[in-house]
Design a protein around this motif. Structure first.
Motif, PDB file in Angstrom:
ATOM      1  N   ALA A  26      -1.955   3.565  -1.951  1.00  0.00           N
ATOM      2  CA  ALA A  26      -3.327   3.079  -1.845  1.00  0.00           C
ATOM      3  C   ALA A  26      -4.082   3.793  -0.733  1.00  0.00           C
ATOM      4  O   ALA A  26      -3.514   4.160   0.292  1.00  0.00           O
ATOM      5  CB  ALA A  26      -3.339   1.577  -1.596  1.00  0.00           C
ATOM      6  N   THR A  29       0.815  -1.217   0.000  1.00  0.00           N
ATOM      7  CA  THR A  29       0.000   0.000   0.000  1.00  0.00           C
ATOM      8  C   THR A  29       0.842   1.258   0.000  1.00  0.00           C
ATOM      9  O   THR A  29       0.440   2.276  -0.554  1.00  0.00           O
ATOM     10  CB  THR A  29      -0.975   0.021   1.194  1.00  0.00           C
ATOM     11  N   SER A  60      -6.336   2.156  -5.579  1.00  0.00           N
ATOM     12  CA  SER A  60      -5.227   2.974  -6.054  1.00  0.00           C
ATOM     13  C   SER A  60      -5.310   3.093  -7.562  1.00  0.00           C
ATOM     14  O   SER A  60      -5.732   2.174  -8.248  1.00  0.00           O
ATOM     15  CB  SER A  60      -3.891   2.338  -5.658  1.00  0.00           C
TER      16      SER A  60
END
Length: 139
Positions: free
Chosen positions: A109, A104, A123
């Protein structure tokens, strides 16, 4: 100047969801080039993909209205060139997964659903970043 735009929105199952979406577009007398709905079982979300030809300002207003009227998790607006160079990722991780934190952070994200045992991230990223993700997952 009118150009082709693609609107991608993610939402949970709701009564009259397609009707609400179509109403926002027909109220503004906008012709829809394509309209598709896909249900993703792993994250329990619907993905709407709407293609239309309109001015950027008009489409930005439509996206704003969709986020306001329809309870969406995320709504993206992309031009044809952005669509060919970027991809939208929807990832579901267990909260205890350490690899999730690494992934992430790489793809910037944003969490859209947080539950007790898992979290769903979204994302907008390019192919190079996806290749980095493939390298991480291979270890």
């Amino acid at each position: 100047m009118k150009q082709e735009f693609t609107i991608t929105l993610f939402s949970e199952k709701q009564e009259g969801l397609i009707n609400k979406t179509a109403f926002i577009l027909t109220r503004r007398k906008i012709n829809i080039n394509s309209f598709s709905v896909f249900f993703c079982k792993t994250v329990n979300l619907y993905r709407f993909t709407i293609t239309l030809i309109e001015t950027e300002k008009a489409v930005q207003n439509i996206v704003y209205q969709m986020e306001k009227i329809i309870e969406v998790f995320k709504c993206y607006l992309q031009t044809e060139t952005e669509l060919s160079t970027h991809q939208i990722l929807l990832l579901k991780f267990l909260d205890s997964d350490e690899k999730a934190k690494q992934i992430t952070s790489i793809i910037n994200a944003v969490p859209i659903i947080r539950e007790n045992d898992y979290c769903v991230y979204t994302s907008k990223t390019d192919n190079e970043t996806i290749q980095q993700l493939n390298l991480i997952n291979s270890f």
